[in-house]
Design an enzyme around this catalytic site. Structure first.
Site, PDB file in Angstrom:
ATOM      1  N   HIS A  98       0.854  -1.194   0.000  1.00 27.81           N
ATOM      2  CA  HIS A  98       0.000   0.000   0.000  1.00 27.81           C
ATOM      3  C   HIS A  98       0.890   1.245   0.000  1.00 27.81           C
ATOM      4  CE1 HIS A  98      -2.902   3.022   1.186  1.00 27.81           C
ATOM      5  NE2 HIS A  98      -3.846   2.166   0.818  1.00 27.81           N
ATOM      6  N   GLU A 168      -3.857   1.917  -7.316  1.00 26.87           N
ATOM      7  CA  GLU A 168      -4.266   2.985  -6.415  1.00 26.87           C
ATOM      8  C   GLU A 168      -3.253   4.125  -6.500  1.00 26.87           C
ATOM      9  OE1 GLU A 168      -6.593   2.334  -2.540  1.00 26.87           O
ATOM     10  OE2 GLU A 168      -4.515   2.456  -1.930  1.00 26.87           O
TER      11      GLU A 168
HETATM   12  P1  13P Z   1      -9.611   6.555   0.191  1.00 26.97           P
HETATM   13  O1  13P Z   1     -10.767   5.733  -0.345  1.00 26.97           O
HETATM   14  O2  13P Z   1      -9.905   7.181   1.511  1.00 26.97           O
HETATM   15  O3  13P Z   1      -9.093   7.492  -0.839  1.00 26.97           O
HETATM   16  O4  13P Z   1      -8.431   5.520   0.480  1.00 26.97           O
HETATM   17  C1  13P Z   1      -7.985   4.742  -0.532  1.00 26.97           C
HETATM   18  C2  13P Z   1      -7.067   3.740   0.032  1.00 26.97           C
HETATM   19  O5  13P Z   1      -5.934   4.054   0.353  1.00 26.97           O
HETATM   20  C3  13P Z   1      -7.577   2.381   0.200  1.00 26.97           C
HETATM   21  O6  13P Z   1      -6.543   1.479   0.354  1.00 26.97           O
END
Ligand code: 13P
Length: 260
Positions: A98, A168
């Site tokens: 992450h 992400e």
């Molecule tokens: P948000 O949905 O708060 O932007 O977070 C995304 C995230 O880091 C999920 O792993």
């Protein structure tokens, strides 16, 4: 049978108490268990995992996941928690790589070791990748390629075919947000990731790979990401801490078409 859509709740460092965590899990469970076309995975802070999973003999529905694990399996590592410990506490999935962990200094080499550690523990890794920022020359594409390839170093072809990838981009995460990503961007990046994966696992497996989109997903935008984002599911941060909002996202996902 069509692959179920995957919706992952990443609670990050919340809520503050076990009591609140139990209440949130039960509230989200209520919606999740009624759905046939969505597989929900809830990733609470690891300290709550065992308490949430034991009433269900460690195999609750929705499934539980951990948010990270240490890259080594054992040894003198103060404060570290292994993938095996997570799995024994009821985690069937573990987020690895992450961006918030990478920002704390985790390298892609360590992330690759985590991927293997999670598989060795009998759980499924959800490998997070994403560029920190975009540039007009497209250098971020090379950044993402390097990150993905390094994060899969030493991971077998079979395992790569079995893991879940979450795209992400750091710039789209709610805490950092410069601007929200668009479903079109998600689609382009999912396509790009599949192309990169194809060189590792072949075209057919890459086409079927499970890719999620994460970054400021909410009730308003989730449907567009599922319909037009080229992904098989979502990784939800902030909105997953609100059972009502998260429940709505799950219901929208249930109605959205399958990717494959
Ligand atoms: P948000 O949905 O708060 O932007 O977070 C995304 C995230 O880091 C999920 O792993």
């Amino acid at each position: 049978m069509a692959q179920k859509k995957i919706v992952v709740a990443n609670w990050k460092m919340a809520p503050d108490t076990l009591k609140e965590a139990k209440a949130l899990y039960l509230a989200e469970r209520k919606t999740a268990t009624g759905l046939r076309r969505v597989q929900t995975i809830i990733c609470p802070p690891v300290i709550y995992l065992h308490s949430l999973s034991t009433p269900y003999a460690l195999r609750p529905t929705p499934a539980l996941g951990a948010q990270s694990c240490f890259h080594l399996k054992s040894g003198a590592h103060t404060g570290a928690l292994s993938a095996e410990m997570m799995a024994r506490a009821g985690a069937r999935y573990v987020l690895v790589g992450h961006s918030e962990r990478r920002a704390e200094g985790e390298s892609s080499v360590q992330v690759a070791m985590q991927v293997n550690a999670v598989f060795d523990a009998g759980a499924t890794p959800i490998l997070c990748v994403g560029e920190r920022e975009r540039d007009e020359h497209g250098f971020f594409l090379k950044y993402l390629e390097d990150q993905l390839i390094e994060s899969l170093h030493g991971v077998s072809k079979k395992r790569i075919g079995m893991l879940i990838i979450a795209y992400e981009p750091l710039w789209a995460i709610s805490s950092e947000q410069l601007r929200p990503a668009t479903p079109k961007e998600s689609e382009q990046m999912a396509l790009y990731l599949r192309k990169l994966l194809a060189s590792k696992i072949g075209l057919k497996a890459a086409r079927e790979a499970l890719i999620l989109y994460g970054g400021s997903v909410d009730v308003k935008n989730c449907e567009a990401f599922l319909r037009e984002g080229g992904v098989g599911g979502l990784l939800v941060g902030r909105a997953s801490l609100d059972a009502k909002q998260f429940g709505e996202i799950l219901k929208i996902a249930e109605r959205a078409p399958q990717l494959h």
